[in-house]
Scaffold this active site. Sequence first.
Site, PDB file in Angstrom:
ATOM      1  N   TYR A 160      -2.081  -0.271  10.935  1.00  9.11           N
ATOM      2  CA  TYR A 160      -1.890  -1.259   9.226  1.00  9.11           C
ATOM      3  C   TYR A 160      -0.802  -0.458   8.582  1.00  9.11           C
ATOM      4  O   TYR A 160       0.049  -2.090   8.227  1.00  9.11           O
ATOM      5  CB  TYR A 160      -2.926  -0.901   8.976  1.00  9.11           C
ATOM      6  CG  TYR A 160      -3.517  -0.754   7.694  1.00  9.11           C
ATOM      7  CD1 TYR A 160      -3.509  -2.189   6.823  1.00  9.11           C
ATOM      8  CD2 TYR A 160      -3.261   0.248   6.499  1.00  9.11           C
ATOM      9  CE1 TYR A 160      -3.412  -2.894   5.428  1.00  9.11           C
ATOM     10  CE2 TYR A 160      -2.826  -0.221   4.840  1.00  9.11           C
ATOM     11  CZ  TYR A 160      -3.165  -1.634   5.281  1.00  9.11           C
ATOM     12  OH  TYR A 160      -3.675  -1.657   3.401  1.00  9.11           O
ATOM     13  N   LYS A 195       2.726  -3.612   7.155  1.00  2.86           N
ATOM     14  CA  LYS A 195       2.321  -3.766   6.078  1.00  2.86           C
ATOM     15  C   LYS A 195       4.076  -3.383   5.672  1.00  2.86           C
ATOM     16  O   LYS A 195       4.804  -3.555   4.731  1.00  2.86           O
ATOM     17  CB  LYS A 195       1.213  -2.480   5.003  1.00  2.86           C
ATOM     18  CG  LYS A 195      -0.090  -3.281   4.996  1.00  2.86           C
ATOM     19  CD  LYS A 195       0.258  -4.619   4.490  1.00  2.86           C
ATOM     20  CE  LYS A 195       0.336  -4.825   3.275  1.00  2.86           C
ATOM     21  NZ  LYS A 195       0.043  -5.886   1.995  1.00  2.86           N
ATOM     22  N   THR A 201       0.912  -1.935   0.400  1.00  2.00           N
ATOM     23  CA  THR A 201       0.106  -0.026  -0.249  1.00  2.00           C
ATOM     24  C   THR A 201       1.308   1.634  -0.046  1.00  2.00           C
ATOM     25  O   THR A 201       2.159   1.346   1.176  1.00  2.00           O
ATOM     26  CB  THR A 201      -0.789  -0.087   1.349  1.00  2.00           C
ATOM     27  OG1 THR A 201      -1.661   1.301   1.174  1.00  2.00           O
ATOM     28  CG2 THR A 201      -0.528   0.023   2.394  1.00  2.00           C
TER      29      THR A 201
HETATM   30  P1  NAD Z   1      -9.566  -7.618   2.348  1.00  6.45           P
HETATM   31  O1  NAD Z   1      -9.460  -7.081   3.288  1.00  6.45           O
HETATM   32  O2  NAD Z   1     -11.076  -7.353   0.954  1.00  6.45           O
HETATM   33  O3  NAD Z   1      -9.797  -8.557   1.880  1.00  6.45           O
HETATM   34  C1  NAD Z   1      -8.245  -9.662   2.908  1.00  6.45           C
HETATM   35  C2  NAD Z   1      -8.200 -11.225   2.562  1.00  6.45           C
HETATM   36  O4  NAD Z   1      -7.221 -11.093   2.718  1.00  6.45           O
HETATM   37  C3  NAD Z   1      -9.720 -11.308   3.104  1.00  6.45           C
HETATM   38  O5  NAD Z   1     -10.238 -12.532   1.796  1.00  6.45           O
HETATM   39  C4  NAD Z   1      -9.413 -12.113   4.184  1.00  6.45           C
HETATM   40  O6  NAD Z   1      -9.890 -13.073   4.512  1.00  6.45           O
HETATM   41  C5  NAD Z   1      -8.065 -12.134   3.959  1.00  6.45           C
HETATM   42  N1  NAD Z   1      -7.403 -13.044   4.908  1.00  6.45           N
HETATM   43  C6  NAD Z   1      -7.209 -12.297   5.697  1.00  6.45           C
HETATM   44  N2  NAD Z   1      -6.417 -12.903   6.840  1.00  6.45           N
HETATM   45  C7  NAD Z   1      -5.652 -13.818   6.408  1.00  6.45           C
HETATM   46  C8  NAD Z   1      -4.869 -14.594   6.667  1.00  6.45           C
HETATM   47  N3  NAD Z   1      -4.419 -15.268   8.128  1.00  6.45           N
HETATM   48  N4  NAD Z   1      -4.436 -15.883   6.170  1.00  6.45           N
HETATM   49  C9  NAD Z   1      -4.863 -15.692   4.786  1.00  6.45           C
HETATM   50  N5  NAD Z   1      -5.872 -15.340   4.146  1.00  6.45           N
HETATM   51  C10 NAD Z   1      -6.298 -14.123   5.251  1.00  6.45           C
HETATM   52  O7  NAD Z   1      -7.872  -6.471   1.459  1.00  6.45           O
HETATM   53  P2  NAD Z   1      -8.279  -6.051   0.227  1.00  6.45           P
HETATM   54  O8  NAD Z   1      -8.564  -4.494   0.563  1.00  6.45           O
HETATM   55  O9  NAD Z   1      -8.459  -6.668  -1.442  1.00  6.45           O
HETATM   56  O10 NAD Z   1      -6.645  -5.447   0.337  1.00  6.45           O
HETATM   57  C11 NAD Z   1      -5.646  -6.444  -0.549  1.00  6.45           C
HETATM   58  C12 NAD Z   1      -4.282  -6.668  -0.419  1.00  6.45           C
HETATM   59  O11 NAD Z   1      -4.250  -5.236  -0.687  1.00  6.45           O
HETATM   60  C13 NAD Z   1      -4.123  -6.028   0.995  1.00  6.45           C
HETATM   61  O12 NAD Z   1      -2.741  -6.700   1.237  1.00  6.45           O
HETATM   62  C14 NAD Z   1      -3.925  -4.594   1.412  1.00  6.45           C
HETATM   63  O13 NAD Z   1      -2.930  -4.085   2.041  1.00  6.45           O
HETATM   64  C15 NAD Z   1      -3.675  -4.465   0.061  1.00  6.45           C
HETATM   65  N6  NAD Z   1      -3.866  -2.866  -0.624  1.00  6.45           N
HETATM   66  C16 NAD Z   1      -5.129  -2.739  -0.314  1.00  6.45           C
HETATM   67  C17 NAD Z   1      -6.073  -1.710  -1.177  1.00  6.45           C
HETATM   68  C18 NAD Z   1      -7.223  -1.232  -0.753  1.00  6.45           C
HETATM   69  O14 NAD Z   1      -7.203   0.340  -1.067  1.00  6.45           O
HETATM   70  N7  NAD Z   1      -8.100  -1.925  -0.755  1.00  6.45           N
HETATM   71  C19 NAD Z   1      -4.876  -0.586  -1.738  1.00  6.45           C
HETATM   72  C20 NAD Z   1      -3.579  -0.372  -1.636  1.00  6.45           C
HETATM   73  C21 NAD Z   1      -2.981  -1.844  -1.098  1.00  6.45           C
HETATM   74  O1  DAU Z   2      -4.398   3.744   0.553  1.00  3.36           O
HETATM   75  C1  DAU Z   2      -4.439   2.902   0.214  1.00  3.36           C
HETATM   76  C2  DAU Z   2      -5.378   2.050   1.577  1.00  3.36           C
HETATM   77  O2  DAU Z   2      -6.327   2.673   0.928  1.00  3.36           O
HETATM   78  C3  DAU Z   2      -5.395   0.518   2.028  1.00  3.36           C
HETATM   79  O3  DAU Z   2      -4.236   0.287   1.847  1.00  3.36           O
HETATM   80  C4  DAU Z   2      -6.257   0.413   2.788  1.00  3.36           C
HETATM   81  O4  DAU Z   2      -6.235  -1.013   2.607  1.00  3.36           O
HETATM   82  C5  DAU Z   2      -7.663   0.850   1.844  1.00  3.36           C
HETATM   83  O5  DAU Z   2      -8.665   0.275   3.361  1.00  3.36           O
HETATM   84  C6  DAU Z   2      -7.471   1.886   2.200  1.00  3.36           C
HETATM   85  O6  DAU Z   2      -7.171   3.019   3.551  1.00  3.36           O
HETATM   86  P1  DAU Z   2      -8.140   4.433   3.819  1.00  3.36           P
HETATM   87  O7  DAU Z   2      -7.875   4.724   5.320  1.00  3.36           O
HETATM   88  O8  DAU Z   2      -7.592   5.366   2.909  1.00  3.36           O
HETATM   89  O9  DAU Z   2      -9.630   3.760   3.383  1.00  3.36           O
HETATM   90  P2  DAU Z   2     -11.281   4.082   3.772  1.00  3.36           P
HETATM   91  O10 DAU Z   2     -12.263   2.925   2.541  1.00  3.36           O
HETATM   92  O11 DAU Z   2     -11.051   3.513   5.551  1.00  3.36           O
HETATM   93  O12 DAU Z   2     -11.142   5.163   3.729  1.00  3.36           O
HETATM   94  C7  DAU Z   2     -11.175   6.436   3.420  1.00  3.36           C
HETATM   95  C8  DAU Z   2     -10.983   7.765   4.026  1.00  3.36           C
HETATM   96  O13 DAU Z   2     -11.834   8.402   3.707  1.00  3.36           O
HETATM   97  C9  DAU Z   2      -9.913   8.107   4.596  1.00  3.36           C
HETATM   98  O14 DAU Z   2      -9.167   9.069   4.903  1.00  3.36           O
HETATM   99  C10 DAU Z   2     -10.839   8.306   5.889  1.00  3.36           C
HETATM  100  C11 DAU Z   2     -12.639   8.426   5.090  1.00  3.36           C
HETATM  101  N1  DAU Z   2     -13.931   7.739   6.004  1.00  3.36           N
HETATM  102  C12 DAU Z   2     -13.930   6.875   6.139  1.00  3.36           C
HETATM  103  C13 DAU Z   2     -15.059   5.987   6.259  1.00  3.36           C
HETATM  104  C14 DAU Z   2     -14.619   4.832   6.665  1.00  3.36           C
HETATM  105  C15 DAU Z   2     -14.616   8.727   6.925  1.00  3.36           C
HETATM  106  O15 DAU Z   2     -14.678  10.534   6.615  1.00  3.36           O
HETATM  107  N2  DAU Z   2     -15.703   7.881   7.171  1.00  3.36           N
HETATM  108  C16 DAU Z   2     -15.724   7.047   7.331  1.00  3.36           C
HETATM  109  O16 DAU Z   2     -16.518   5.953   7.552  1.00  3.36           O
END
Ligand code: NAD
Ligand code: DAU
Length: 360
Positions: free
Chosen positions: A158, A162, A132
């Site tokens: 978090y 990472k 991330t």
């Molecule tokens: P998510 O929380 O939606 O999914 C995570 C998945 O990992 C789930 O299916 C969960 O069951 C599985 N998991 C959790 N712990 C586990 C374990 N110990 N063993 C096996 N499986 C396990 O997450 P996401 O948003 O899909 O993110 C996926 C990856 O991308 C993460 O590594 C996150 O850090 C990274 N990432 C996410 C974002 C974002 O915006 N969501 C952005 C950049 C990077």
């Molecule tokens: O930047 C990459 C990351 O983006 C990933 O690594 C994380 O896994 C992913 O969850 C995401 O993190 P954020 O904290 O940026 O995402 P989130 O959707 O939780 O929040 C986005 C922005 O919105 C952040 O500034 C917090 C704000 N927020 C979030 C929630 C849940 C609100 O204002 N209200 C809310 O209820």
Amino acid sequence: MILVTGGAGFIGSNFVLGWLAQCDEPVINLDKLTYAGNLGNLQSLAGDPRHIFVKGDICDEELVASLLAQHKPRAILNFAAESHVDRSIHGPRDFVITNVNGAFALLEAARGYWQGLDDRDKAAFRFLHVSTDEVYGTLGPEDAPFTETTAYAPNSPYSASKAASDHLVRAYHHTYGLPTLTTNCSNNYGPYHFPEKLIPLIIANARQGKPLPIYGDGQQVRDWLYVADHCTAIRRVLDAGRCGETYNIGGWNEMANLDVVRILCGILDELTPKAAGSYLDQIVHVQDRPGHDRRYAIDARKIERELGWRPVETFESGIRKTVEWYLAHDDWVRNVQSGDYLGWMDTNYANRATPERNAP
Ligand code: NAD
Ligand code: DAU
């Protein structure tokens, strides 16, 4: 074949679905099915012999080693993680266990497997770690976007977990020569996004007549990327990335949270109007997230220059597709809004109300 971890989560399931839509190379999908993992995301693959689902934990090094020995994948792609910043603030333990210890267990299993391969398979093998942009910390309004050489400065449990996993991946390349690749991506949005994160939460709450919670002043900036674009970038890095390198992935699309929420309300007003008024009326400012990073922005020029990748979707096109997907998948939303989800909503939002900020 390839081994994907966390392939039942948001990005992992989009990746697996996209992969099998484009090629027939089988996928072993190892996922613990935490609250964020959902086999419903992979329903369209039921009975498809190209998708082998294994319920299990990446911390279980023996299990991972046996899967590697049995299936002999040419690559491991690690999506598995605890991923929600707010949950990491309320309970950091699981983040260290999965994101640090789990990544370590995977690396150890991968190292043992890789060292036993013949020279040709050894050279072809890849360990791709999905990370991330949050590892770089926070930016001021005038700061240049994060590059691959920006110093790590994680601010939440978090992002610290990472960052630790990224360092382990780096060390395994440097010390053992494991052919690793790391991607650091900005905020994703799109189908199957769990409704605890901002965009799907706003859509779900809007539809259900609930408040739309904005942390603090809502001027925090994120760089939004449509999830399918993230998946194509990962495929491109897997195919052509240089071992030991890291690649930033972003959408060239910085936006303040309040603007994102206003755009969502506008699309909802158009596609599913309320009997009276606008979804904007449901916006409430609530207490800020502790340690909230003010701004993330990704400089994605390296992946463009070296690998020719750029996002296809604009925020306009991607966010409209996303709202349309959620409107067509009420059942998916309802299924995940139970048990643990309801408990989490209470934990995270019950004590945040600051009604004086919302007075007209
Ligand atoms: P998510 O929380 O939606 O999914 C995570 C998945 O990992 C789930 O299916 C969960 O069951 C599985 N998991 C959790 N712990 C586990 C374990 N110990 N063993 C096996 N499986 C396990 O997450 P996401 O948003 O899909 O993110 C996926 C990856 O991308 C993460 O590594 C996150 O850090 C990274 N990432 C996410 C974002 C974002 O915006 N969501 C952005 C950049 C990077
Ligand atoms: O930047 C990459 C990351 O983006 C990933 O690594 C994380 O896994 C992913 O969850 C995401 O993190 P954020 O904290 O940026 O995402 P989130 O959707 O939780 O929040 C986005 C922005 O919105 C952040 O500034 C917090 C704000 N927020 C979030 C929630 C849940 C609100 O204002 N209200 C809310 O209820």
